[in-house]
Design a protein around this motif. Structure first.
Motif, PDB file in Angstrom:
ATOM      1  N   ILE A 108      -0.449   3.741  -2.796  1.00 50.51           N
ATOM      2  CA  ILE A 108      -1.241   3.171  -3.870  1.00 50.51           C
ATOM      3  C   ILE A 108      -2.362   4.123  -4.295  1.00 50.51           C
ATOM      4  O   ILE A 108      -2.874   4.033  -5.404  1.00 50.51           O
ATOM      5  CB  ILE A 108      -1.792   1.782  -3.457  1.00 50.51           C
ATOM      6  N   TYR A 140       0.815  -1.210   0.000  1.00 50.13           N
ATOM      7  CA  TYR A 140       0.000   0.000   0.000  1.00 50.13           C
ATOM      8  C   TYR A 140       0.851   1.264   0.000  1.00 50.13           C
ATOM      9  O   TYR A 140       0.363   2.352  -0.313  1.00 50.13           O
ATOM     10  CB  TYR A 140      -0.987   0.022   1.167  1.00 50.13           C
ATOM     11  N   GLN A 151       5.043  -4.346  -5.980  1.00 51.48           N
ATOM     12  CA  GLN A 151       4.393  -5.624  -5.684  1.00 51.48           C
ATOM     13  C   GLN A 151       5.197  -6.789  -6.282  1.00 51.48           C
ATOM     14  O   GLN A 151       5.367  -7.821  -5.639  1.00 51.48           O
ATOM     15  CB  GLN A 151       2.958  -5.620  -6.239  1.00 51.48           C
ATOM     16  N   THR A 207       4.272   2.511  -6.830  1.00 48.47           N
ATOM     17  CA  THR A 207       3.833   1.693  -5.701  1.00 48.47           C
ATOM     18  C   THR A 207       3.345   0.331  -6.188  1.00 48.47           C
ATOM     19  O   THR A 207       3.670  -0.702  -5.593  1.00 48.47           O
ATOM     20  CB  THR A 207       2.724   2.414  -4.906  1.00 48.47           C
ATOM     21  N   SER A 208       2.589   0.307  -7.279  1.00 47.59           N
ATOM     22  CA  SER A 208       2.115  -0.969  -7.834  1.00 47.59           C
ATOM     23  C   SER A 208       3.276  -1.834  -8.319  1.00 47.59           C
ATOM     24  O   SER A 208       3.255  -3.056  -8.157  1.00 47.59           O
ATOM     25  CB  SER A 208       1.158  -0.712  -8.998  1.00 47.59           C
ATOM     26  N   GLN A 235       1.286   6.037  -8.161  1.00 47.63           N
ATOM     27  CA  GLN A 235       0.511   4.792  -8.170  1.00 47.63           C
ATOM     28  C   GLN A 235       1.251   3.708  -8.937  1.00 47.63           C
ATOM     29  O   GLN A 235       1.295   2.547  -8.515  1.00 47.63           O
ATOM     30  CB  GLN A 235      -0.862   5.027  -8.776  1.00 47.63           C
TER      31      GLN A 235
END
Length: 192
Positions: A90, A71, A125, A121-122, A118
């Motif tokens: 996120i 997040y 993952q 941050t994504s 965004q």
């Protein structure tokens, strides 16, 4: 008569040089005082600590049980004479802190920054498998770049030498590049 004119010119040039040096000295002193005041008002370590310990709140309300989702992402970059910390979420929030003072706060309100934040941050993952679970978040070692991935299942970290980033052998290079896209967007909006 000519000698008097040369003496007057020489004295005026010396006067201008003295003025220039005193002006620059005062200017540097004011800048130093401004940075010092900002550092006292908004200490880097405190702001960084808050960011690294944020509660995800509603950001992760839709994550299925048993999945781990990032997040917030933090990149600490030791630049030799200073440390730069980029924090993104996120939801598109983006903040940049500089250890010696200053930074950029609240630039996630700009669509280009929010989109880049965004995306960065994504992108983190996919790097969870390279990261190690951690409970603390020390500053990076000299000439290192480190990432902290804040998830619904705790904090993860990955670090690499800046030379590995520069020679494109680092597993963390894609994230470093994405983080720099966020920083570039932040800088572009800071001049607007």
């Amino acid at each position: 008569m000519e000698i008097a004119l040369y003496i007057v010119l020489a004295i005026s040039q010396v006067g201008l040089l003295v003025y220039y040096f005193l002006y620059n000295r005062r200017k540097k002193q004011k800048e130093s005082e401004r940075r010092s005041a900002l550092t006292k008002e908004f200490p880097y370590e405190t702001l960084r600590g808050i960011a690294l310990n944020t509660n995800p709140g509603a950001m992760l309300a839709t994550i299925p049980q048993g999945e781990t989702a990032v997040y917030s992402a933090v990149m600490d970059w030791d630049m030799g004479n200073d440390i730069v910390t980029l924090i993104t979420t996120i939801t598109g929030e983006a903040t940049l802190y500089v250890k010696s003072g200053g930074g950029i706060i609240g630039s996630g309100k700009y669509p280009s920054v929010s989109s880049a934040a965004q995306h960065f941050t994504s992108a983190t993952q996919a790097h969870l498998s390279h990261a190690t679970p951690v409970t603390n978040a020390p500053l990076p070692q000299r000439n290192c770049v480190q990432f902290f991935l804040l998830t619904n299942n705790g904090k993860f970290s990955g670090t690499d030498l800046l030379t590995n980033i520069e020679n494109k052998t680092s597993l963390w290079l894609p994230l470093f590049e994405e983080a720099n896209k966020v920083i570039a967007e932040m800088r572009a909006t800071a001049t607007v």
